[in-house]
Enzyme design. Sequence first.
Site, PDB file in Angstrom:
ATOM      1  N   SER A  16      55.332 124.429 -60.329  1.00 20.96           N
ATOM      2  CA  SER A  16      54.944 123.826 -59.056  1.00 20.96           C
ATOM      3  C   SER A  16      54.188 124.869 -58.226  1.00 20.96           C
ATOM      4  CB  SER A  16      56.174 123.332 -58.313  1.00 20.96           C
ATOM      5  OG  SER A  16      57.021 124.418 -58.070  1.00 20.96           O
TER       6      SER A  16
ATOM      7  N   ASP B  58      51.716 117.797 -47.592  1.00 25.14           N
ATOM      8  CA  ASP B  58      50.404 117.655 -48.241  1.00 25.14           C
ATOM      9  C   ASP B  58      49.521 116.650 -47.512  1.00 25.14           C
ATOM     10  OD1 ASP B  58      49.919 119.425 -50.386  1.00 25.14           O
ATOM     11  OD2 ASP B  58      51.467 118.430 -51.569  1.00 25.14           O
TER      12      ASP B  58
ATOM     13  N   LYS C 289      39.094 126.962 -75.875  1.00 21.93           N
ATOM     14  CA  LYS C 289      40.431 126.754 -76.428  1.00 21.93           C
ATOM     15  C   LYS C 289      41.102 125.526 -75.796  1.00 21.93           C
ATOM     16  CE  LYS C 289      43.624 130.256 -77.925  1.00 21.93           C
ATOM     17  NZ  LYS C 289      44.176 131.586 -77.644  1.00 21.93           N
TER      18      LYS C 289
ATOM     19  N   CYS D  43      56.501 120.154 -28.212  1.00 23.04           N
ATOM     20  CA  CYS D  43      57.700 119.331 -28.388  1.00 23.04           C
ATOM     21  C   CYS D  43      58.935 120.098 -27.912  1.00 23.04           C
ATOM     22  CB  CYS D  43      57.798 118.869 -29.833  1.00 23.04           C
ATOM     23  SG  CYS D  43      58.765 117.366 -29.972  1.00 23.04           S
TER      24      CYS D  43
ATOM     25  N   GLY E 242      59.121 123.096 -27.704  1.00 23.60           N
ATOM     26  CA  GLY E 242      58.500 124.136 -26.878  1.00 23.60           C
ATOM     27  C   GLY E 242      58.241 123.673 -25.451  1.00 23.60           C
TER      28      GLY E 242
ATOM     29  N   GLN F  55      60.285 121.289 -24.036  1.00 23.46           N
ATOM     30  CA  GLN F  55      61.655 121.158 -23.506  1.00 23.46           C
ATOM     31  C   GLN F  55      62.175 122.537 -23.077  1.00 23.46           C
ATOM     32  OE1 GLN F  55      63.756 119.026 -26.628  1.00 23.46           O
ATOM     33  NE2 GLN F  55      62.521 117.174 -26.353  1.00 23.46           N
TER      34      GLN F  55
ATOM     35  N   ARG G 174      63.506 113.136 -30.312  1.00 22.64           N
ATOM     36  CA  ARG G 174      64.503 112.167 -29.877  1.00 22.64           C
ATOM     37  C   ARG G 174      64.768 112.277 -28.369  1.00 22.64           C
ATOM     38  NH1 ARG G 174      67.469 109.657 -33.579  1.00 22.64           N
ATOM     39  NH2 ARG G 174      67.405 111.302 -35.132  1.00 22.64           N
TER      40      ARG G 174
ATOM     41  N   HIS H 149      52.957 116.307 -30.648  1.00 20.22           N
ATOM     42  CA  HIS H 149      52.549 117.369 -31.587  1.00 20.22           C
ATOM     43  C   HIS H 149      51.027 117.384 -31.752  1.00 20.22           C
ATOM     44  CE1 HIS H 149      56.513 118.548 -33.231  1.00 20.22           C
ATOM     45  NE2 HIS H 149      56.864 117.333 -32.856  1.00 20.22           N
TER      46      HIS H 149
ATOM     47  N   GLU I 107      49.209 119.550 -33.101  1.00 25.17           N
ATOM     48  CA  GLU I 107      48.757 120.198 -34.346  1.00 25.17           C
ATOM     49  C   GLU I 107      48.343 119.196 -35.424  1.00 25.17           C
ATOM     50  OE1 GLU I 107      51.856 120.094 -33.207  1.00 25.17           O
ATOM     51  OE2 GLU I 107      53.384 120.225 -34.771  1.00 25.17           O
TER      52      GLU I 107
END
Length: 534
Positions: free
Chosen positions: A13, A71, A224, A383, A385, A387, A464, A509, A511
């Site tokens: 992975s 992803d 190959k 967020c 941040g 609060q 929340r 958010h 971002e």
Amino acid sequence: MTKYVFVTGGVCSGLGKGITASSIALLLKAKGYKIFMQKFDPYMNVDPGTMSPIQHGEVFVTADGCETDLDLGHYERFIDEELNYTSNITNGKIYSSVIEKERRGDYLGATIQIVPHISNEIKNKIYEAGTTSKADIVITEIGGTVGDIESAVMMESLRQFKMEQGDNNTLFVHTTLIPYLYGSNELKTKPTQNSIIDLRRLGIQPDIIVTRSNINIGDHIKDKISLFGSIPKENIIEAVDVTNIYQIPINFHKQNIEDIILNKFNLENNKSNLKYWEDLINTVNNLKKEVEISLVGKYVELHDAYLSVMEALKHAGYKYKYKVKINWVDSESLEKEGTDLKKIFKNSKGILVPGGFGYRGIEGKIKACKYARENNIPYLGICLGMQIAVIEFARNVCGIEDASSTEFCDNCNNPIIDLMADQKTIVNMGGTLRLGNYECTISNNTLASKLYNKEKILERHRHRYEFNNKFKQLLEEKGMIFSGINEPSNLAEIIELPSHPFFIASQFHPEFKSRPTRPHPLFDGFIKASIEKK
Ligand code: GLN
């Protein structure tokens, strides 16, 4: 008719399947095709929303409020299209939907089996992505590694899918690793050969092999793989390590990966429109100046937990031709008696407190925020941040010493941050946060209005708890401005301190909406202010 590309992975992975899928998508979009992307994750969680960021990295949120694998963040940043609930499918989602149908009696007495019931459900999710998006090409990435027990039924479904859709409408890209052995100084193809055999055992012959390696693999290695894997040599695409992931589409383009795909699909091969991306790479490869930003979080040992925040910082840096260096600060470490904040933040021109959950590390974040406020260091709170910023302000400026959030103390006297009434009755943890797009109205003559230059914005949420309006007047009297409000529910969305050179925080958010060629206004302003800080 929609065409389907499947991206699988072999050997191990972490080879960059997500970036491979995103790069292919970007290149096909640059040929003028409408693209949609999808990720299948073979775990049994219904979504990653309840998973620890330490295990799984950040949870990316789509506009329609789906909590997804990180992803999807790469996908959106590369193709600049909004994805949705059809874009992230897990085994947990598939199984719970099949079991729900069984309980309802939808299967009319049949014995429910992995094949065909689970495999049909999986195929339906691929078809659904095609029909709802009306894309010319859907790209589906399968998480995990070929041969995993978990993903076996997903692979079986892909085999069936190809039978249904035909060879000219489906294409398989398999990403593998070509390890370099020091000592004997050679590249090894055996793991790739074996992984192609694993894929064939499942009834799938890959059309394209993407080889991840430290160095260029050269012709004889390609010969190959071609011979043992029955892959035309030109369909072996090299993915040599890069320092900047945005370089990968260009590297693939040079190897004509789009031509192979469009040729197989009998689709017109238009001229690529890649100038904007080449300009971006040119900028990224020539960043000479650097600005340091402190990111204060509690999952800092795993940078993937803040992937979109990191990318958003970089994007804003690109605009000003600066490399953004992140100073990772573990919030808990700031809580220790005698910690020298001055030393920790010495080289930082900005302090960012990102999202987070739970009490651990909170007091350290409050300290960092106080330091930024008192020392005129640009602050961006996201967020949690935000609060943190209101709790800090309530405590240290408004004199409410025990100001806190009911997330951190159940029966706190001064819950500056609290649950809304409708959140109090919720028992399930999964999928019950305030999620996805909500509107925010920005007040005139504020930092927010200057940055956005708009009155109404849509931003993505995942939280929340809310700012408790009971304390609003007091905080305003002491100089905090609530510059962004969700009007229908009267919820604080953006706060700022006009007495400070740059202090802003959002409940949403930002971002998630930043793009490499289009930095988000809050990050843009934050990086600009940090660069300008003396
Ligand atoms: N824990 C806070 C809440 O649930 C903030 C969430 C976040 O930062 N994403 O409201």
